[in-house]
Design a protein around this motif. Structure first.
Motif, short mmCIF file in Angstrom:
data_model
loop_
_atom_site.label_atom_id
_atom_site.label_comp_id
_atom_site.label_asym_id
_atom_site.label_seq_id
_atom_site.Cartn_x
_atom_site.Cartn_y
_atom_site.Cartn_z
N ARG A 87 34.84 34.71 35.27
CA ARG A 87 35.98 35.58 35.57
C ARG A 87 37.03 34.77 36.32
NH1 ARG A 87 34.57 41.78 37.30
NH2 ARG A 87 33.18 42.30 35.56
N PRO A 89 39.25 35.40 38.74
CA PRO A 89 39.27 35.39 40.21
C PRO A 89 38.19 34.50 40.81
CG PRO A 89 39.53 37.63 39.40
CD PRO A 89 39.16 36.78 38.22
N ARG A 92 39.23 30.86 40.17
CA ARG A 92 40.31 30.49 41.09
C ARG A 92 39.79 30.25 42.50
NH1 ARG A 92 44.87 34.75 38.72
NH2 ARG A 92 45.91 33.23 37.34
N HIS A 93 38.81 31.02 42.92
CA HIS A 93 38.19 30.77 44.22
C HIS A 93 37.55 29.39 44.26
CE1 HIS A 93 35.37 30.81 47.53
NE2 HIS A 93 34.35 30.84 46.69
N ALA A 119 41.87 27.40 35.80
CA ALA A 119 41.94 27.58 37.25
C ALA A 119 42.16 26.26 37.97
CB ALA A 119 40.67 28.25 37.75
N ASP A 227 32.26 39.92 42.35
CA ASP A 227 33.64 40.31 42.05
C ASP A 227 33.67 41.82 41.87
OD1 ASP A 227 36.31 40.34 41.36
OD2 ASP A 227 35.98 39.71 39.30
N HIS A 228 34.31 42.51 42.84
CA HIS A 228 34.40 43.97 42.82
C HIS A 228 33.01 44.60 42.67
CE1 HIS A 228 38.61 42.90 42.18
NE2 HIS A 228 38.90 44.10 42.63
N ILE A 251 34.62 39.10 46.48
CA ILE A 251 36.00 39.24 46.03
C ILE A 251 36.23 40.71 45.69
CG2 ILE A 251 37.70 38.55 44.31
CD1 ILE A 251 36.05 35.98 43.90
N SER A 253 39.36 44.26 46.10
CA SER A 253 40.77 44.65 46.09
C SER A 253 41.48 44.22 47.37
CB SER A 253 40.90 46.16 45.91
OG SER A 253 40.15 46.85 46.89
N LEU A 256 39.42 38.26 49.65
CA LEU A 256 38.16 37.50 49.61
C LEU A 256 37.59 37.38 51.02
CD1 LEU A 256 37.41 34.30 47.62
CD2 LEU A 256 37.10 34.25 50.09
#
Length: 392
Positions: A87, A89, A92-93, A119, A227-228, A251, A253, A256
């Motif tokens: 994913r 996000p 990117r982390h 990313a 993630d969520h 991670i 809304s 982080l």
């Protein structure tokens, strides 16, 4: 998807056919393909392979929004490549961690469709990717180009490439065989022996969330990422990239948040108090439930159960909080009577550490009231317990 068909899709005529496919992607598949075969998109006659490639991309782009957000409509995918891709996000982390460590160059050993390369490149890293599959390499290169990002991609065997010229080596071993998903690290491609060698230098290796703690080499950091609310992966960080032993990264809304073993003073079992906390899956996988207990000034409801209890109504990104309204009977017949007495018709059942199938239990309870409720079925000090709770 055939490699030549995908390459044709990148031509001007192919792009026009893809645009037409995206307009009919939600229609009946047979009707959509018939319409595309009749469509005139340029000077080159489209073949059944061209039509299939266009329809595949249009369908996968819609599915990819869950992983790649607003980048998905400009990207290219293969079915298995999308399934295995990180994913965005989470990727990117990971790229941000490399940037924070002052890494300048990275090689992706098994880049797939290029999700991690995207990313890395976004972060400003000079990146190169290799993969054994020529189609995936072509797709990864197309994704970098479509997003206006720099990076080199080529077909190569990760076990035969020197990583010495790069600051960091990244690997995401394939965890599937001809028999399906494998949990045996020796069946990975490249195998665990290759991973162990890679972890002797500055590297990051994406692994399955279920990796046993004892398998992580000494001096390597293991990070579990959700993630969520969904645990998506674990990553092993070595060399100067390793900053702790175990880490949980969440991670959501709100951004982080991260928790490490250095934040964990430990916590014991305490009687059930006013509030109950359900730690995030990444926290549980990282073995940091007691860190959450300490943070909310509480303790565990049972030494073997990942629930925390406290008198404090704390808000934390690492756990979901509930107010305990009352304890209900644990046995099914008196539990049914108690819920009916309270007019419960819609019931959310959460469970941990007990042999209960929520959907089957809900059906057997046969509730029909107007009230919504949540119950937690678990063990408290070794005994089955039912708690009526309310999220806060």
């Amino acid at each position: 998807m055939d490699l030549d068909d995908f390459r044709w899709l990148l031509t001007d005529d192919g792009q026009r056919l893809l645009a037409a496919a995206e307009e009919v992607a939600e229609e009946d598949p047979l009707r959509a393909q018939t319409a595309l075969r009749r469509a005139s998109v340029g000077s080159t006659p489209q073949t059944p392979g061209h039509v299939a490639a266009a329809m595949t991309q249009a369908t996968l782009r819609r599915r990819a929004v869950a992983k790649f957000g607003d980048l998905a409509p400009r990207m290219y995918f293969t079915p298995d490549g999308l399934e295995q891709a990180t994913r965005l996000p989470v990727a990117r982390h990971r790229a941000a961690r490399l940037g924070a460590a002052s890494a300048r160059t990275v090689i992706d050993l098994g880049c797939g469709i290029g999700g991690d390369l995207v990313a890395f490149a976004e972060t400003g890293l000079i990146c190169a990717g290799i993969d054994l599959d020529p189609l995936r390499v072509e797709v990864a290169a197309a994704n970098l180009s479509a997003l206006g990002l720099e990076g080199a991609v080529q077909v190569a065997d990760a076990t035969e490439v020197s990583t010495a010229p790069f600051d960091v080596a990244f690997a995401d071993p394939a965890r599937r065989t001809g028999r399906g998903r494998t949990f045996d690290v020796d069946d990975w491609t490249p195998p665990w022996s290759f991973v162990e060698g890679l972890l002797r230098r500055d590297s990051c290796v994406k692994v399955a969330p279920g990796i046993p703690h004892e398998l992580v080499p000494q001096g390597v950091e293991a990070e579990w990422v959700s993630d969520h609310g969904e645990v998506k992966e674990a990553a092993l960080w070595s060399g100067r990239l390793a900053t702790t032993a175990r880490r949980a990264t969440v991670i959501g809304s709100g951004g982080l948040a991260t928790l490490t073993d250095e934040d964990d003073p430990g916590a014991g079992v305490v009687p059930v108090r006013r509030f109950l906390y359900e730690p995030d899956g990444a926290v549980i996988r990282a073995g940091l439930v007691t860190a959450v207990a300490a943070a909310v000034h509480g303790g565990l409801v049972d030494e073997h159960i990942a629930y925390v209890t406290s008198d404090v109504p704390a808000h934390t990104p690492f756990a979901r909080g509930y107010e305990i309204l009352e304890e209900l009977p644990y046995r099914e017949k008196p539990l049914r009577a108690a819920l009916r007495e309270r007019g419960v018709g819609t019931l959310t059942i959460k469970k941990r550490g007990v042999d209960v199938v929520p959907d089957q239990l809900r059906k057997r309870l046969a509730l029909s009231g107007d009230t919504e409720a949540t119950i937690v079925l678990t063990r408290v000090a070794g005994h089955g317990t039912a708690l009526l709770v309310r999220p806060f």
